[in-house]
Design an enzyme around this catalytic site. Structure first.
Site, PDB file in Angstrom:
ATOM      1  CG  HIS A  71      78.325  27.734  67.979  1.00 58.29           C
ATOM      2  ND1 HIS A  71      77.979  28.039  69.375  1.00 58.29           N
ATOM      3  CD2 HIS A  71      77.415  26.784  68.102  1.00 58.29           C
ATOM      4  CE1 HIS A  71      77.035  27.064  70.191  1.00 58.29           C
ATOM      5  NE2 HIS A  71      76.834  26.352  68.568  1.00 58.29           N
TER       6      HIS A  71
ATOM      7  NE  ARG B   8      73.018  24.693  66.682  1.00 58.13           N
ATOM      8  CZ  ARG B   8      74.523  23.851  65.595  1.00 58.13           C
ATOM      9  NH1 ARG B   8      74.886  24.379  64.662  1.00 58.13           N
ATOM     10  NH2 ARG B   8      75.632  23.807  66.505  1.00 58.13           N
TER      11      ARG B   8
ATOM     12  CG  PHE C 101      73.833  30.065  69.593  1.00 54.10           C
ATOM     13  CD1 PHE C 101      74.277  29.585  69.218  1.00 54.10           C
ATOM     14  CD2 PHE C 101      73.394  29.170  71.328  1.00 54.10           C
ATOM     15  CE1 PHE C 101      74.000  28.348  68.446  1.00 54.10           C
ATOM     16  CE2 PHE C 101      74.055  27.572  70.868  1.00 54.10           C
ATOM     17  CZ  PHE C 101      74.040  27.070  69.731  1.00 54.10           C
TER      18      PHE C 101
ATOM     19  CG  HIS D  38      69.143  19.706  72.199  1.00 52.26           C
ATOM     20  ND1 HIS D  38      70.248  19.793  70.984  1.00 52.26           N
ATOM     21  CD2 HIS D  38      69.929  20.926  72.026  1.00 52.26           C
ATOM     22  CE1 HIS D  38      71.200  20.120  71.299  1.00 52.26           C
ATOM     23  NE2 HIS D  38      71.018  21.411  71.572  1.00 52.26           N
TER      24      HIS D  38
ATOM     25  CD  GLU E  72      70.592  24.208  69.855  1.00 55.00           C
ATOM     26  OE1 GLU E  72      71.666  24.723  69.463  1.00 55.00           O
ATOM     27  OE2 GLU E  72      71.069  25.217  70.796  1.00 55.00           O
TER      28      GLU E  72
END
Length: 138
Positions: free
Chosen positions: A123, A108, A131, A70, A89
């Site tokens: 994260h 990611r 992030f 997305h 990502e």
């Protein structure tokens, strides 16, 4: 397995068709993610995750409840070694498995809409749902 710094990122062929496998776009793009760079990704892992993200994106398909890949809006303003967005990502998993649903983990791979690998983010070590960059990502 060799590990290289993201600083060793070789410029991607900007004229490469979007249908080319991500493996052809990734050269020595690997590095560590998370607190104390706990998760490491080699070229093959980055290429495989990017390829799956690209394939799903081009087919307008998603996986998992968070519907990956997305749009990554880049609120953190990462420069991604000069690779321009828009960005998508997709989870990258440190076991080498490809994400197919369920809990995505913290890390990611970020690709462009033309399937260039932009960088790796996590994260881990970030506040809230933000992030932080993995090694070498600006």
């Amino acid at each position: 397995m060799k590990f290289f710094s993201l600083l060793a990122l070789v410029a991607f062929a900007s004229a490469a068709p979007a249908s080319e496998p991500a493996n052809d776009l990734v050269e020595r793009f690997s590095g560590g993610c998370g607190v104390k760079q706990a998760s490491f990704y080699g070229d093959a892992q980055v290429a495989a995750a990017a390829q799956k993200a690209c394939t799903l994106f081009k087919a307008k398909q998603t996986v998992g409840s968070n519907k990956y890949p997305h749009t990554f809006k880049n609120g953190e303003k990462f420069k991604f070694n000069g690779v321009k967005g828009p960005y998508q990502e997709f989870p990258i998993i440190n076991t080498g498995a490809l994400y197919s649903g369920g809990a995505p983990g913290a890390d990611r791979v970020v690709i462009t809409s033309s399937c260039q690998v932009a960088g790796l983010i996590t994260h881990n070590g970030a506040k809230g749902n933000k992030f932080v960059p993995c090694s070498g990502t600006n």
